[in-house]
Design a protein around this motif. Structure first.
Motif, PDB file in Angstrom:
ATOM      1  N   GLY A 287       4.515  -9.836   7.911  1.00  0.00           N
ATOM      2  CA  GLY A 287       4.157  -9.577   6.171  1.00  0.00           C
ATOM      3  C   GLY A 287       5.005 -10.975   5.451  1.00  0.00           C
ATOM      4  O   GLY A 287       5.196 -11.373   4.288  1.00  0.00           O
TER       5      GLY A 287
ATOM      6  N   GLY B  15      -0.076  -9.112   8.858  1.00  0.00           N
ATOM      7  CA  GLY B  15      -0.539  -9.419   7.311  1.00  0.00           C
ATOM      8  C   GLY B  15      -1.405 -10.667   6.797  1.00  0.00           C
ATOM      9  O   GLY B  15      -1.487 -11.096   6.036  1.00  0.00           O
TER      10      GLY B  15
ATOM     11  N   GLY C 259      -0.868  -6.812  13.095  1.00  0.00           N
ATOM     12  CA  GLY C 259      -0.159  -6.102  11.713  1.00  0.00           C
ATOM     13  C   GLY C 259       0.524  -7.303  10.966  1.00  0.00           C
ATOM     14  O   GLY C 259       1.246  -6.531   9.995  1.00  0.00           O
TER      15      GLY C 259
ATOM     16  N   ALA D 160       2.625  -5.045   3.497  1.00  0.00           N
ATOM     17  CA  ALA D 160       1.713  -5.700   4.545  1.00  0.00           C
ATOM     18  C   ALA D 160       1.748  -7.190   3.922  1.00  0.00           C
ATOM     19  O   ALA D 160       1.940  -7.614   5.455  1.00  0.00           O
TER      20      ALA D 160
ATOM     21  N   HIS E  22       4.286   1.095   1.982  1.00  0.00           N
ATOM     22  CA  HIS E  22       4.155   0.374   2.740  1.00  0.00           C
ATOM     23  C   HIS E  22       3.994  -1.068   2.244  1.00  0.00           C
ATOM     24  O   HIS E  22       3.014  -1.716   1.924  1.00  0.00           O
TER      25      HIS E  22
ATOM     26  N   THR F 107      -4.854  -9.463   5.636  1.00  0.00           N
ATOM     27  CA  THR F 107      -4.328  -9.064   4.486  1.00  0.00           C
ATOM     28  C   THR F 107      -4.010 -10.346   3.012  1.00  0.00           C
ATOM     29  O   THR F 107      -4.963 -10.602   2.128  1.00  0.00           O
TER      30      THR F 107
ATOM     31  N   TYR G  80       0.519  -1.122  -0.312  1.00  0.00           N
ATOM     32  CA  TYR G  80       0.112   0.247  -0.017  1.00  0.00           C
ATOM     33  C   TYR G  80       1.152   1.100  -0.084  1.00  0.00           C
ATOM     34  O   TYR G  80       1.482   1.675   1.509  1.00  0.00           O
TER      35      TYR G  80
END
Lengths: 245, 266
Positions: free
Chosen positions: A203, A39, A37, A16, A14, A42, A11
């Motif tokens: 991530g 990932g 956070g 992810a 960033h 996502t 993004y």
């Protein structure tokens, strides 16, 4: 079966999800772990085509989700228990999903029974507790009798009875030969129902191993998780004071 | 279970079932009828013999305020899924996405045209006594009358689709509704207060120009005499508002097709 290959999502500046590769095989519950956070969501959203990967691929049974002719029959997904119209009854919510695939009313009634929602099926979902919402989400995932299931935090908000029910359900689904990808922050819970774990942080893949695999080290799954994610936790309470946990 | 594929008729059945169950949409449709008929009745009380009113102009007089209702109808239809996070579930079932928007357009068009037809019948009914008193019958053999009555239904349907396109494009009800009201009503009124070659030209191409479909010939002639912009035929103005709806729906389709259904999208 879910296959994720070099999956990346950015993004702006960033990142992810960063070159993630793993497989959730049939006949097993794959626990999906990582700090907030990391990932996880996502990644799950990219597998089911809600978000477009920046690069890499995610397939279910070798096919991109968006190319599945009857996705609900291939993959059952529960990402967010609040993905319902608050003014609609549980029954109407499931019927709207069922209509897209020509799934009969009898199957809708069946999953309502399976998830124990009979007594509240006619109620507006806006009046549901988080636990009832979770059950409705799971009912939706089971609707098409899919060979693959993706469940994001399914025990969140469930009472002890419900937690036990989900534990048995996912084991049963895997025993029937289905692939189950299950994310949870409850490491103890995953230790009880997962056959393998995929751990990610920031991530990136940190571990992909069967439970009991030496790669996870000696000790409990929780110990392994804390050791693996030690460098990937973005939000740690009391970090300034020496990382008290 | 046998695998049965997603087809457009099935998506249409699903969307129709969902949209007809949304309480906000039912109330919005009802208020479209009430506002159209109420305004038509109120304005008919002020009509005087020789004041330029016709039977048809009295029947469609509620169109300006009713437009807001039809915009709200379309915006609600376009944003409801995103507002409630239901979009996730919907696009999991239909990952090709565009059939969902197409189905919403069909359901919105049907809902809006039926609502507009009911609003028109209600307006005709509540203005009947006043039209009789003024000696202004509604002559359905008259082409101008038919154009104005049909124009009322067509314009409001197109306006609802403009609302749907903006709603599906912006995904937020408040933002989409404000944009729609400014584009369709406010900008038109603002430019009307500042006549000139440029404002009149812009005005002629705004979606609000679709009201020419339901404006009488004499009134159109008077408007054109006062405007230094282009003078669209009523049918061309109808095509123009249909064009606006098409462009906005195409923009929404592009965002839907290329973009993410993000987790923070409500």
């Amino acid at each position: 079966m879910i296959q994720v290959r070099a999956l990346t999502k950015r993004y702006g500046p960033h990142t992810a999800v960063d070159g993630l590769t793993f497989t959730a095989p049939p006949g097993a519950v794959t626990g999906f772990l990582g700090p907030n956070g990391a990932g996880k969501s996502t990644t799950m959203r990219m597998i089911v085509g809600l978000e477009r990967p920046t690069s890499g691929t995610a397939t279910v049974d070798g096919v991109r989700y968006a190319d599945l002719g009857a996705p609900l029959h291939s993959v059952g997904t529960m990402l967010d228990a609040r993905s319902v119209h608050p003014g609609r009854s549980a029954f109407r919510h499931l019927m709207a999903m069922a209509r897209t695939h020509g799934i009969p009313r009898s199957r809708v009634e069946e999953v309502i029974g399976l998830t124990g929602l009979e007594s509240v099926a006619g109620r507006r979902t806006g009046t549901f507790s988080l636990g009832m919402g979770q059950r409705l989400g799971i009912a939706g995932a089971l609707l098409g009798d899919p060979g693959t299931l993706i469940l994001d935090e399914p025990v969140n908000g469930l009472d002890p009875d419900g937690v036990l029910w989900v534990r048995h359900l996912v084991k049963e689904l895997a025993a029937e030969g289905r692939a189950v990808l299950l994310s949870s922050h409850l490491v103890h819970e995953l230790a009880l129902c997962a056959d393998r774990v995929v751990v990610i942080g920031k991530g990136r893949l940190l571990a992909d191993a069967a439970l009991g695999d030496p790669a996870l080290g000696a000790g409990s799954l929780e110990d392994a998780y804390l050791r693996l994610t030690a460098g990937s936790v973005e939000y740690r309470a009391g970090a300034a004071g020496g990382g008290a946990r | 279970m046998t695998s049965s594929p997603v087809t457009f008729p099935r998506v249409l059945a699903s969307e129709a079932g969902k949209m007809t169950g949304v309480r906000t949409l039912r109330w919005t449709a009802l208020s479209c009828v009430a506002v159209a008929a109420g305004t038509a009745f109120g304005l008919s009380l002020f009509a005087r013999p020789g004041g330029g009113a016709t039977g048809a102009s009295l029947a469609v007089a509620g169109h300006v305020l009713a437009q807001l209702g039809f915009l709200a109808l379309g915006v609600t239809a376009g944003t409801e899924e995103f507002r409630t996070k239901l979009a996730h579930v919907t696009f999991l079932a239909v990952p090709r996405r565009l059939p969902v928007l197409a189905a919403q357009a069909v359901v919105t068009a049907v809902l809006a045209s039926v609502t507009a037809a009911v609003a028109l019948v209600a307006s005709i009914a509540v203005t009947a006594a006043r039209r009789d008193a003024l000696g202004l019958p509604l002559n359905l053999a008259d082409a101008e009358t038919v154009r104005m009555l049909a124009g009322f239904v067509l314009h409001q349907t197109a306006i609802a689709l403009v609302g749907l396109g903006l709603g599906a494009l912006l995904r937020r009800p408040a933002g989409a509704f404000v944009t729609a009201v400014v584009g369709v009503v406010v900008l038109d009124q603002f430019l009307a207060m500042n006549p000139g070659r440029f404002p009149d030209t812009v005005r002629a191409f705004l979606p609000g120009a679709g009201t020419r479909l339901l404006t009488g010939d004499d009134r159109l002639a008077a408007l054109d005499a006062a405007s230094s912009g282009p003078h669209l035929e009523p049918w061309a103005a109808g095509l123009l508002v249909a064009g606006w709806a098409t462009v906005l729906l195409a923009a929404a389709a592009t965002r839907l097709r290329r973009g993410d259904i993000a987790s923070w999208e409500k």
